[in-house]
Motif scaffolding. Structure first.
Motif, PDB file in Angstrom:
ATOM      1  N   GLU A 284      -0.436   9.713 -11.066  1.00  0.00           N
ATOM      2  CA  GLU A 284      -0.908   8.822 -12.126  1.00  0.00           C
ATOM      3  C   GLU A 284      -0.286   7.432 -12.035  1.00  0.00           C
ATOM      4  OE1 GLU A 284      -0.110  10.825 -15.780  1.00  0.00           O
ATOM      5  OE2 GLU A 284      -1.909  12.087 -15.648  1.00  0.00           O
ATOM      6  N   PHE A 285       0.987   7.359 -11.605  1.00  0.00           N
ATOM      7  CA  PHE A 285       1.658   6.056 -11.561  1.00  0.00           C
ATOM      8  C   PHE A 285       1.548   5.371 -10.204  1.00  0.00           C
ATOM      9  CE2 PHE A 285       3.433   7.701 -15.464  1.00  0.00           C
ATOM     10  CZ  PHE A 285       3.484   6.565 -16.255  1.00  0.00           C
ATOM     11  N   TYR A 286       0.753   5.931  -9.328  1.00  0.00           N
ATOM     12  CA  TYR A 286       0.452   5.245  -8.074  1.00  0.00           C
ATOM     13  C   TYR A 286      -0.211   3.900  -8.407  1.00  0.00           C
ATOM     14  CZ  TYR A 286      -1.625   4.189  -3.538  1.00  0.00           C
ATOM     15  OH  TYR A 286      -1.980   3.571  -2.361  1.00  0.00           O
ATOM     16  N   GLY A 287       0.257   2.855  -7.743  1.00  0.00           N
ATOM     17  CA  GLY A 287      -0.235   1.512  -8.004  1.00  0.00           C
ATOM     18  C   GLY A 287       0.813   0.618  -8.631  1.00  0.00           C
ATOM     19  N   ALA A 288       1.920   1.218  -9.108  1.00  0.00           N
ATOM     20  CA  ALA A 288       2.928   0.455  -9.840  1.00  0.00           C
ATOM     21  C   ALA A 288       3.997  -0.164  -8.944  1.00  0.00           C
ATOM     22  CB  ALA A 288       3.592   1.342 -10.891  1.00  0.00           C
ATOM     23  N   LYS A 289       3.895   0.026  -7.636  1.00  0.00           N
ATOM     24  CA  LYS A 289       4.860  -0.615  -6.747  1.00  0.00           C
ATOM     25  C   LYS A 289       4.125  -1.259  -5.568  1.00  0.00           C
ATOM     26  CE  LYS A 289       6.055   3.586  -4.112  1.00  0.00           C
ATOM     27  NZ  LYS A 289       7.165   4.499  -3.754  1.00  0.00           N
ATOM     28  N   PRO A 290       4.787  -2.178  -4.879  1.00  0.00           N
ATOM     29  CA  PRO A 290       4.133  -2.906  -3.785  1.00  0.00           C
ATOM     30  C   PRO A 290       3.553  -1.968  -2.734  1.00  0.00           C
ATOM     31  CG  PRO A 290       6.223  -3.933  -4.325  1.00  0.00           C
ATOM     32  CD  PRO A 290       6.172  -2.645  -5.106  1.00  0.00           C
ATOM     33  N   GLY A 291       2.415  -2.372  -2.212  1.00  0.00           N
ATOM     34  CA  GLY A 291       1.759  -1.590  -1.169  1.00  0.00           C
ATOM     35  C   GLY A 291       0.803  -0.545  -1.699  1.00  0.00           C
ATOM     36  N   GLU A 292       0.741  -0.395  -3.031  1.00  0.00           N
ATOM     37  CA  GLU A 292      -0.169   0.572  -3.641  1.00  0.00           C
ATOM     38  C   GLU A 292      -1.219  -0.184  -4.442  1.00  0.00           C
ATOM     39  OE1 GLU A 292       3.257   4.042  -4.323  1.00  0.00           O
ATOM     40  OE2 GLU A 292       2.400   2.983  -6.041  1.00  0.00           O
ATOM     41  N   LEU A 293      -2.463  -0.034  -4.093  1.00  0.00           N
ATOM     42  CA  LEU A 293      -3.532  -0.775  -4.764  1.00  0.00           C
ATOM     43  C   LEU A 293      -4.581   0.199  -5.274  1.00  0.00           C
ATOM     44  CD1 LEU A 293      -3.960  -3.810  -5.244  1.00  0.00           C
ATOM     45  CD2 LEU A 293      -5.514  -3.817  -3.298  1.00  0.00           C
ATOM     46  N   VAL A 294      -4.871   0.127  -6.559  1.00  0.00           N
ATOM     47  CA  VAL A 294      -5.845   1.024  -7.177  1.00  0.00           C
ATOM     48  C   VAL A 294      -7.159   0.284  -7.364  1.00  0.00           C
ATOM     49  CG1 VAL A 294      -6.388   2.394  -9.224  1.00  0.00           C
ATOM     50  CG2 VAL A 294      -4.023   2.298  -8.382  1.00  0.00           C
ATOM     51  N   GLN A 295      -8.200   0.751  -6.682  1.00  0.00           N
ATOM     52  CA  GLN A 295      -9.550   0.206  -6.847  1.00  0.00           C
ATOM     53  C   GLN A 295     -10.534   1.129  -6.140  1.00  0.00           C
ATOM     54  OE1 GLN A 295      -8.774  -3.644  -4.977  1.00  0.00           O
ATOM     55  NE2 GLN A 295     -10.063  -3.080  -3.245  1.00  0.00           N
ATOM     56  N   PRO A 296     -11.800   1.061  -6.513  1.00  0.00           N
ATOM     57  CA  PRO A 296     -12.801   1.913  -5.866  1.00  0.00           C
ATOM     58  C   PRO A 296     -12.854   1.684  -4.364  1.00  0.00           C
ATOM     59  CG  PRO A 296     -13.690   0.967  -7.870  1.00  0.00           C
ATOM     60  CD  PRO A 296     -12.375   0.290  -7.631  1.00  0.00           C
ATOM     61  N   GLU A 297     -13.073   2.743  -3.628  1.00  0.00           N
ATOM     62  CA  GLU A 297     -13.143   2.667  -2.171  1.00  0.00           C
ATOM     63  C   GLU A 297     -14.268   1.731  -1.739  1.00  0.00           C
ATOM     64  OE1 GLU A 297     -13.529   5.715   1.679  1.00  0.00           O
ATOM     65  OE2 GLU A 297     -13.340   6.496  -0.368  1.00  0.00           O
ATOM     66  N   GLY A 298     -13.981   0.885  -0.770  1.00  0.00           N
ATOM     67  CA  GLY A 298     -14.984  -0.028  -0.229  1.00  0.00           C
ATOM     68  C   GLY A 298     -15.090  -1.345  -0.978  1.00  0.00           C
ATOM     69  N   MET A 299     -14.358  -1.510  -2.065  1.00  0.00           N
ATOM     70  CA  MET A 299     -14.408  -2.746  -2.855  1.00  0.00           C
ATOM     71  C   MET A 299     -13.491  -3.788  -2.233  1.00  0.00           C
ATOM     72  SD  MET A 299     -13.706  -3.176  -6.957  1.00  0.00           S
ATOM     73  CE  MET A 299     -15.237  -2.383  -7.447  1.00  0.00           C
ATOM     74  N   SER A 300     -13.930  -5.036  -2.204  1.00  0.00           N
ATOM     75  CA  SER A 300     -13.105  -6.109  -1.659  1.00  0.00           C
ATOM     76  C   SER A 300     -11.899  -6.353  -2.554  1.00  0.00           C
ATOM     77  CB  SER A 300     -13.921  -7.400  -1.542  1.00  0.00           C
ATOM     78  OG  SER A 300     -14.208  -7.938  -2.827  1.00  0.00           O
ATOM     79  N   TYR A 301     -10.891  -7.027  -2.017  1.00  0.00           N
ATOM     80  CA  TYR A 301      -9.679  -7.280  -2.786  1.00  0.00           C
ATOM     81  C   TYR A 301      -9.973  -8.102  -4.036  1.00  0.00           C
ATOM     82  CZ  TYR A 301      -5.317  -9.475  -4.213  1.00  0.00           C
ATOM     83  OH  TYR A 301      -4.268  -9.944  -4.963  1.00  0.00           O
ATOM     84  N   GLN A 302     -10.736  -9.185  -3.902  1.00  0.00           N
ATOM     85  CA  GLN A 302     -11.012 -10.043  -5.058  1.00  0.00           C
ATOM     86  C   GLN A 302     -11.854  -9.310  -6.106  1.00  0.00           C
ATOM     87  OE1 GLN A 302      -9.472 -12.807  -5.643  1.00  0.00           O
ATOM     88  NE2 GLN A 302     -10.477 -13.147  -7.591  1.00  0.00           N
TER      89      GLN A 302
END
Length: 551
Positions: A284-302
């Motif tokens: 659940e807390f994945y995304g809270a530190k550097p190198g972990e990014l939560v977003q739908p697969e295939g979505m661009s960074y912006q």
């Protein structure tokens, strides 16, 4: 046959009519008589957690038409809206301690949330003074200071998740005993407050009530009826959403509170049913530190940044909507019970908050969005309706002001100053023109460098000092969004010199003029936990395990 009306019967009838009229009037205005017989004013202090000016339509801003706050706006229309109320240490626990004591963190001893320990319950607080002076006192909602509240006849505060509390089915400490309630916290907390006002207090005495909501603090869980309120709306983006932090790379540009650090829990993603305990928390807390990014697969960074922001801002504003709804319930109660004229009601927060401004969420910085606190006061006996104030006021000024309005005298000295005259529309000529700020916590949470500084009507000067040595200066008249650090601009050399001298004077005035080495010791010191943790229990910080990413 006509009945003969005698003088005696006429007098009896007249007496009956007068008595009936008086009785009806007395029934309909029973609380008005309570109010008229009571010389001292009532005070209701309403504090939402992490509520920011940008989320209140009375202050304007980009959400005012999409997510209006009609009940908070009503307070502003019927009272005074403050534009420059500032926080001395922009983080939950330390701000609450400063509000209660009227003193800076270095005096009240409560510097930080993480490893900050418990608030010293032996310290003087303004509710204790009210209680000593014949006020009935109560606290409902979020306390978040670890030690048991003092100075309250009745209290019922959040006592789970390290006293952060839960939005749904929360556990409260009710006068020393834990009680699990069923429902949504903002509604429940208001229920307790209204029940005390109606059924538990002595209505012949004045009262002080602290009504302190968990919302809209992280993890921003709306009431079910508001979960999809703006499902088909794209919320607007702050003008600084894509801030590149040029010239501020080591400060604003080196945090872990940008929209890239939202976790799966923040985004309301459901964990796999097969996971339990520590494994579930880690997921659940994945995304809270550097190198972990939560977003739908295939979505661009912006596009991912926008997706995370949209999820967050809709949940946050939906939590604010419930706070606004419940404030309306309190206002209605005051009106219906004739308590409006003799009750000062205050709406504020523990500090401001970033809603995508500079690409951030959270608080901590001396920058405007976290430094400025919403502050609105309605008190018909004193405050002119629809008035707006621009004087610099800080959270250490609340306690002496409340006591001044209640006519309470004490030998205890505080660092704050009463702004009763400001509320009356008569700002003293010698009123403060600058405010001192100091934030100590590092690196948990969000990796914001400790810093101190001075804030004037035009300028913000700050020194970031823990493992860097960086000064920043902003001319907010020319750069209201604080994008351009002009500390090395030769045109401002005299301004820098003057502000540094004024800052030095404020640090000495408030007794916070120690060496940088001493300041760093405060940051490094483990004052303990806000609540005792059973042996073997794993904290969220342990799960996030930021020690593996930063030093």
């Amino acid at each position: 046959m006509k009945r003969k009306i005698t003088l005696a019967s006429l007098l009896a009838l007249t007496a009956f009519v007068v008595f009936a009229s008086f009785s009806c009037k007395n029934d309909s205005n029973k609380a008005t008589n309570e109010e008229e017989s009571q010389e001292k004013p009532n005070i209701i202090y309403v504090m939402a957690d992490d509520l920011t000016i940008q989320a209140i339509s009375a202050y304007g801003g980009i959400y005012k038409d999409i997510a209006p706050t009609p009940n908070i706006d009503r307070l502003a229309n019927e009272g005074m809206l403050f534009e420059d109320v500032l926080c001395t240490n922009a983080i939950c626990g330390p701000s609450r301690a400063s509000i209660l004591t009227g003193d800076y963190s270095n005096v009240n001893g409560y510097y930080k949330n993480e490893s900050g320990g418990k608030f010293d319950a032996s310290k003087w607080t303004f509710p204790q003074e009210f209680q000593k002076n014949g006020y009935q006192t109560s606290l409902f909602g979020k306390w978040h200071l670890g030690s048991e509240p003092k100075g309250f006849d009745v209290f019922k505060y959040h006592n789970s998740a390290g006293q952060q509390g839960h939005y749904w089915d929360p556990v409260y400490n009710e006068n020393g005993k834990d009680v699990k309630e069923t429902g949504y916290s903002s509604n429940l907390t208001t229920n307790f407050a209204l029940n005390w006002l109606e059924n538990q207090r002595d209505k012949s005495a004045p009262f002080l009530m602290l009504l302190q909501y968990k919302a809209p603090h992280r993890p921003w869980e709306p009431d079910h009826k508001y979960e999809k309120l703006w499902e088909d709306v794209e919320m607007p983006y702050p003008v600084t959403f894509n801030d590149d932090y040029k010239g501020r790379e080591l400060t604003a540009g080196d945090t872990e509170m940008t929209v890239d650090f939202f976790s799966r829990r923040d985004m309301k993603l459901k964990s796999p049913d097969s996971l339990e305990g520590k494994e579930r928390l880690a997921w659940e807390f994945y995304g809270a530190k550097p190198g972990e990014l939560v977003q739908p697969e295939g979505m661009s960074y912006q596009d991912g940044r926008k997706w995370r922001y949209q999820n967050f801002i809709k949940d946050y504003l939906a939590c604010v909507k419930s706070v606004d709804d419940n404030l309306g319930r309190v206002l209605d109660y005051l009106d219906k019970n004739g308590l409006t004229n003799n009750t000062m009601i205050v709406l504020t927060s523990d500090q401001g908050f970033y809603l995508g401004d500079h690409g951030f969420f959270d608080k901590r910085f001396i920058y405007e969005e976290s430094l400025r606190m919403p502050f609105i006061v309605r008190f018909p006996k004193m405050v002119k309706p629809g008035s707006v104030n621009h004087d610099i006021i800080s959270n250490i000024d609340f306690a002496p002001t409340f006591m001044d309005i209640a006519g309470i005298n004490t030998d205890h000295e505080v660092q704050g100053k009463s702004f009763k005259k400001v509320l009356q529309g008569n700002t003293p000529e010698d009123w403060q023109q600058a405010m001192y700020y100091h934030y100590y916590e590092f690196p948990y949470w969000h990796h914001v460098q400790p810093h101190y500084g001075i804030r004037t009507p035009q300028y913000t000067l700050a020194h970031f000092y823990y493992n860097i040595d960086v000064w920043e200066l902003y001319d907010r008249e020319k750069d209201p969004n604080e994008l351009h650090n002009i500390i090395n601009d030769p045109q401002y050399s005299n301004v820098v010199e003057h502000l540094k001298e004024e800052l030095k004077g404020l640090m000495k005035q408030y007794g916070d003029d120690e060496s940088l080495a001493d300041f760093r010791k405060i940051t490094d010191k483990d004052f303990g936990l806000i609540v005792d943790k059973p042996d073997g229990e794993t904290s969220v910080r342990d799960i996030v395990n930021k020690n593996n990413t930063r030093k």
